[in-house]
Design an enzyme around this catalytic site. Structure first.
Site, PDB file in Angstrom:
ATOM      1  N   LYS A  30       0.550  -1.282  -0.072  1.00 38.79           N
ATOM      2  CA  LYS A  30       0.255  -0.030   0.329  1.00 38.79           C
ATOM      3  C   LYS A  30       0.719   1.709  -0.191  1.00 38.79           C
ATOM      4  CE  LYS A  30      -3.252   0.304   3.624  1.00 38.79           C
ATOM      5  NZ  LYS A  30      -2.476   1.374   4.071  1.00 38.79           N
TER       6      LYS A  30
ATOM      7  N   ARG B 156       3.033   5.901  -3.275  1.00 34.04           N
ATOM      8  CA  ARG B 156       4.088   6.729  -3.514  1.00 34.04           C
ATOM      9  C   ARG B 156       4.065   6.797  -5.183  1.00 34.04           C
ATOM     10  NH1 ARG B 156       4.294   5.484   1.680  1.00 34.04           N
ATOM     11  NH2 ARG B 156       5.514   6.466   3.335  1.00 34.04           N
TER      12      ARG B 156
ATOM     13  N   SER C 266       6.605   9.339  12.141  1.00 34.60           N
ATOM     14  CA  SER C 266       5.239   9.342  11.263  1.00 34.60           C
ATOM     15  C   SER C 266       6.408   9.289   9.921  1.00 34.60           C
ATOM     16  CB  SER C 266       4.629   9.517  11.121  1.00 34.60           C
ATOM     17  OG  SER C 266       3.743   9.992  10.304  1.00 34.60           O
TER      18      SER C 266
ATOM     19  N   GLN D 161       4.522   9.226   7.067  1.00 34.17           N
ATOM     20  CA  GLN D 161       3.728  10.201   6.916  1.00 34.17           C
ATOM     21  C   GLN D 161       3.782  11.760   6.252  1.00 34.17           C
ATOM     22  OE1 GLN D 161      -0.013   9.041   7.823  1.00 34.17           O
ATOM     23  NE2 GLN D 161      -0.200   7.190   7.584  1.00 34.17           N
TER      24      GLN D 161
ATOM     25  N   ASP E 166       1.851  -1.719  11.942  1.00 37.16           N
ATOM     26  CA  ASP E 166       0.534  -1.708  11.220  1.00 37.16           C
ATOM     27  C   ASP E 166      -0.012  -3.032  12.275  1.00 37.16           C
ATOM     28  OD1 ASP E 166       0.267   0.956  10.281  1.00 37.16           O
ATOM     29  OD2 ASP E 166       0.853   0.011   7.962  1.00 37.16           O
TER      30      ASP E 166
ATOM     31  N   ARG F  27      -7.552  -3.337   9.381  1.00 37.15           N
ATOM     32  CA  ARG F  27      -6.890  -4.308   9.955  1.00 37.15           C
ATOM     33  C   ARG F  27      -7.426  -4.945  11.134  1.00 37.15           C
ATOM     34  NH1 ARG F  27      -2.728  -3.811   7.153  1.00 37.15           N
ATOM     35  NH2 ARG F  27      -1.673  -1.553   6.248  1.00 37.15           N
TER      36      ARG F  27
HETATM   37  C1  S3P Z   1       2.450   4.935   6.642  1.00 38.96           C
HETATM   38  C2  S3P Z   1       2.682   4.816   7.197  1.00 38.96           C
HETATM   39  C3  S3P Z   1       2.097   4.672   9.030  1.00 38.96           C
HETATM   40  C4  S3P Z   1       1.358   3.731   8.743  1.00 38.96           C
HETATM   41  C5  S3P Z   1       0.537   3.180   6.983  1.00 38.96           C
HETATM   42  C6  S3P Z   1       1.026   3.867   6.186  1.00 38.96           C
HETATM   43  C7  S3P Z   1       3.061   4.929   5.042  1.00 38.96           C
HETATM   44  O1  S3P Z   1       2.020   5.569   9.550  1.00 38.96           O
HETATM   45  O2  S3P Z   1       0.251   3.177   9.495  1.00 38.96           O
HETATM   46  O3  S3P Z   1      -0.787   2.653   7.160  1.00 38.96           O
HETATM   47  O4  S3P Z   1       2.315   4.882   4.003  1.00 38.96           O
HETATM   48  O5  S3P Z   1       4.586   5.929   5.149  1.00 38.96           O
HETATM   49  P1  S3P Z   1       2.797   6.459  10.315  1.00 38.96           P
HETATM   50  O6  S3P Z   1       3.288   7.569   9.359  1.00 38.96           O
HETATM   51  O7  S3P Z   1       1.393   7.108  10.899  1.00 38.96           O
HETATM   52  O8  S3P Z   1       3.030   6.170  11.393  1.00 38.96           O
END
Ligand code: S3P
Length: 450
Positions: free
Chosen positions: A30, A35, A175, A177, A328, A402
């Protein structure tokens, strides 16, 4: 695109009568799928993506990048993206709806912040309850502004700037993200963007930016963690992407095979980026018979086949430092711990409170409803392994894919049937999950319980 799942899909899960054997594949990763679409839309030229996850979350990203001017088509399982170039996305004529996906919403916020236009973003009820300030606070430093609902929640207006300043930011939470949002903003900022992360998180953005031809520097910091730097503005060159199977999705059939007797399962083509494999380490510490075969590198990411056989598991103490590499996977690890011998302690789980649901509370509720003794002490979850018959409960999944899959795995190993209130959201990350488990003999049927 229509909203995800107006109608809920309840499921009652009984113990599997046979072990899981054979050879399967899980859908594409995912994180890498999101990306690939975003970077391809920002690249100059044509990108083909092989093995893209065609789950609801990623389809939202595809739809958003189309709304921002990229041309995206699909033929068979191959996706083709004609990019517009960094800084060249165009203002969408309508609200972009990121559905259930925090990754899509946060990464896109970074991209939009350094485009001189206004974008309006929303999501489903789960996403609208999740915090966005973790990205809007740092991104505001480049000159963009954001208007959100109270508490920094979606819907949100992004007023981007074409004269973005580069950001230097130390992540207050681990994070990927947030890190990615800042790096993506930096692609169209003038100067050096710097992100310091005290604990390393998944580095798919960095890897894929390099794949698209730009330099991303990573320095180890004396105090631990790393500093990631890039200099903008950049131009990305389209390059084909092969997406490996998602290790986070592999976790569900993997734990099912560990828990259900007489299983011997091969899960092929799973991404093995070391910043994603904390679950495999933890399961091995529990005594799991889990080996990796045919290890190789594909598209800049390590990939291999997972061989898993039913195992007697014992309790485990998972350190907080491992959390980013398996963030996750805690709900399904907690399920494994419930069937293990002895007590497990899963440490440092504060980030679970802000996932698609409050996953800490929801995982505790899943276990308790099914006869497991579980405690929360601070940010740690303590799971007391099997003491008598398990199952017989009703699990609330709170729009969280999940949790739904974890509840199903619990039911497949339990003594009494487990009712799952809604399995519809599994479509966000693992389309075909129930069919795949049924092809292995799980015997899952739909309908309300009796
Ligand atoms: C992800 C980062 C994680 C993860 C999410 C996917 C990503 O989140 O939990 O399912 O693709 O960068 P966080 O950045 O909030 O930890």
């Amino acid at each position: 695109m229509k909203g995800l799942m107006q109608a809920s899909r309840p499921l009652t899960v009984s113990a599997s009568r046979k072990g899981f054997s054979g050879c399967i594949r899980v859908p594409g990763d995912k994180s890498i799928s999101h990306r690939s679409l975003m970077l391809a839309a920002l690249a100059q030229g044509r990108t083909r993506v092989y093995g893209l996850l065609e789950g609801e979350d990623v389809l939202r990203t595809a739809e958003a990048m189309r709304a921002l001017g990229a041309t995206i088509t699909r033929e068979g399982t191959v996706w083709t993206i004609d990019g517009r170039g960094v800084g060249e996305l165009t203002e969408p004529s309508d609200v972009v709806d990121m559905g259930n996906s925090g990754t899509a919403a946060r990464l896109l916020s970074g991209i939009l912040s350094s485009h001189g236009m206004n974008t309006f973003m929303t999501g489903d009820a789960s996403l609208r309850s999740r915090p966005m300030r973790r990205v809007t606070d740092p991104l505001s430093e480049n000159g963009a502004s954001f208007l959100t609902r109270a508490g920094g929640r979606l819907p949100m207006a992004v007023h981007g700037t074409e004269k973005a300043r580069p950001i230097t930011y130390r992540l207050p939470v681990a994070s990927a993200q947030v890190k990615s949002a800042i790096l993506l903003a930096g692609l169209n900022a003038h100067g050096r963007t710097v992100v310091e992360e005290p604990v390393a998180t998944r580095d798919h953005t960095e890897n894929m930016l390099r794949h698209f031809g730009i330099t991303v520097d990573v320095f180890a910091m004396d105090e631990g963690g790393c500093r990631i730097e890039l200099t903008g503005p950049v131009s990305l060159t389209a390059r084909d992407v092969t997406v490996p199977g998602d290790p986070s999705s592999s976790a569900f059939p993997l734990v099912a095979a560990l828990l259900v007797p007489d299983s011997d399962l091969l899960i092929e083509n799973v991404g093995l980026n070391p910043l994603r494999t904390g679950l495999f380490t933890s399961l091995r510490e529990m005594g799991a018979d889990l080996t990796i075969e045919n290890e190789r590198t594909e598209g800049g990411e390590p990939v291999g086949d997972l061989r898993v056989r039913s195992s007697r598991l014992r309790g485990v103490d998972v350190p907080a430092s491992r959390a980013p590499s398996m963030i996750d996977e805690y709900p399904v690890l907690a399920v494994a711990c419930a069937f293990a011998e002895g007590t497990s302690r899963l440490r440092g789980l504060h980030e679970l409170r802000v996932k698609e649901s409050d996953r800490l509370a929801a995982t505790v509720a899943l276990l308790e409803a099914n006869g497991v003794k579980v405690e929360v002490k601070g940010d740690d979850m303590i799971v007391h392994g099997r003491q008598g018959a398990l199952g017989g409960g009703r699990v609330q999944t709170h729009m969280d894919h999940r949790l739904a899959m974890s509840a199903i795995i619990f039911g497949l190993a339990a003594d009494r049937p487990v009712q799952v209130d809604d399995t519809a959201f599994i479509e966000t990350s693992f389309p075909g999950f129930v069919d795949l488990m049924n092809a292995l003999g799980a015997g899952l049927g739909t309908g309300t319980s009796t």
